[in-house]
Design a protein around this motif. Structure first.
Motif, PDB file in Angstrom:
ATOM      1  N   ASP A  16      -9.376  51.447  53.610  1.00 14.87           N
ATOM      2  CA  ASP A  16     -10.752  51.274  53.154  1.00 14.87           C
ATOM      3  C   ASP A  16     -11.413  52.595  52.782  1.00 14.87           C
ATOM      4  N   SER A  17     -10.848  53.711  53.260  1.00 14.54           N
ATOM      5  CA  SER A  17     -11.437  55.008  52.920  1.00 14.54           C
ATOM      6  C   SER A  17     -11.148  55.402  51.477  1.00 14.54           C
ATOM      7  N   ASP A  32     -15.791  49.721  46.513  1.00 14.69           N
ATOM      8  CA  ASP A  32     -16.764  50.169  45.521  1.00 14.69           C
ATOM      9  C   ASP A  32     -17.162  51.636  45.681  1.00 14.69           C
ATOM     10  N   ASN A  33     -16.928  52.190  46.848  1.00 17.06           N
ATOM     11  CA  ASN A  33     -17.379  53.562  47.101  1.00 17.06           C
ATOM     12  C   ASN A  33     -16.261  54.363  47.779  1.00 17.06           C
ATOM     13  N   PRO A  34     -15.159  54.594  47.048  1.00 13.37           N
ATOM     14  CA  PRO A  34     -14.022  55.282  47.665  1.00 13.37           C
ATOM     15  C   PRO A  34     -14.320  56.759  47.907  1.00 13.37           C
ATOM     16  N   SER A  35     -13.548  57.340  48.791  1.00 15.18           N
ATOM     17  CA  SER A  35     -13.661  58.776  49.060  1.00 15.18           C
ATOM     18  C   SER A  35     -13.410  59.574  47.786  1.00 15.18           C
ATOM     19  N   PRO A  36     -14.096  60.709  47.598  1.00 16.22           N
ATOM     20  CA  PRO A  36     -13.793  61.600  46.476  1.00 16.22           C
ATOM     21  C   PRO A  36     -12.355  62.107  46.520  1.00 16.22           C
TER      22      PRO A  36
END
Length: 212
Positions: A114-115, A119-123
């Motif tokens: 999930d990291s 919709d908002n993954p890690s850079p």
């Protein structure tokens, strides 16, 4: 003890080499693409290894040893070839060479999909994906006596000698602290089979490793 360090000229690897070399009864077999840049020392033996190479050629250059610490990384420039495929090739060939002890420098989030999804993954999503599948290969597809270290953000600050292992109490790790932990756990068989979250913390490194 003969210990291989793969990635011996990297930010973490070169400090691991220095730390291990402090014990003159150990031999540090320091591998890098440019071995001429490896630290000189009476018990440091540089060797050339290119993680883009074939498995057969990696086996040819891989020395006999008691343990291996994998610290190599591409710095985000060649994730599939180095951070993923290069790591897997070293695992495969280390097993053929009879090197059972394998310590992997990984990253926070590498085994938490999930990291790097949604919709908002890690850079750092692509890096974490590469580390994810390398770590999974180590766990699922080898019989190596592994330990996986998962530090948070690496910093150039001097090491305090105090860390948190098994949980995150801060969002950063001194590179020196990470190197010291790697040098400690490679010789500690009770860390075999463990995945260790790490951050800078309040527990002396020797105690923190003993308590995991």
């Amino acid at each position: 003890m003969k210990i291989i360090v793969i990635g011996a000229t990297g930010r973490v690897g070169k400090q691991v080499v220095s730390k291990l070399a402090e014990n003159k009864s150990d031999q540090v077999l320091a591998g890098a693409r440019k071995p001429e840049n490896i630290e000189k020392g009476s018990n440091i033996k540089p060797f050339k290894i290119d993680l883009h190479d074939t498995k057969d050629n990696i086996l040819k250059v891989l020395p006999e040893a008691d343990a291996l610490i994998f610290t190599a990384g591409s710095g985000g420039k060649d994730l599939l070839q180095v951070d993923l495929n290069g790591a897997v090739k070293v695992m495969i060939e280390a097993a053929k060479r009879g090197i059972d002890r394998f310590v992997m420098l990984s990253s926070k989030g590498s085994l938490t999909p999930d990291s790097f999804s949604g919709d908002n993954p890690s850079p750092l999503a692509n890096y974490l994906i590469s580390k994810h599948f390398a770590d999974l290969w180590l766990i699922k597809n080898t019989a190596l006596d592994y330990t996986i270290l998962q530090p948070t953000t690496l910093t150039e600050t001097p090491g305090s000698g105090k860390v948190s292992l098994g949980e995150y109490t801060k969002n950063e790790n001194s590179i020196e602290n990470v190197a010291d932990v790697l040098a400690e756990i490679v010789k500690d068989d009770h860390t075999i089979g463990k995945i260790l979250p790490m951050s800078d913390g309040a527990t002396p490194i020797t105690d923190a490793v003993a308590e995991v």
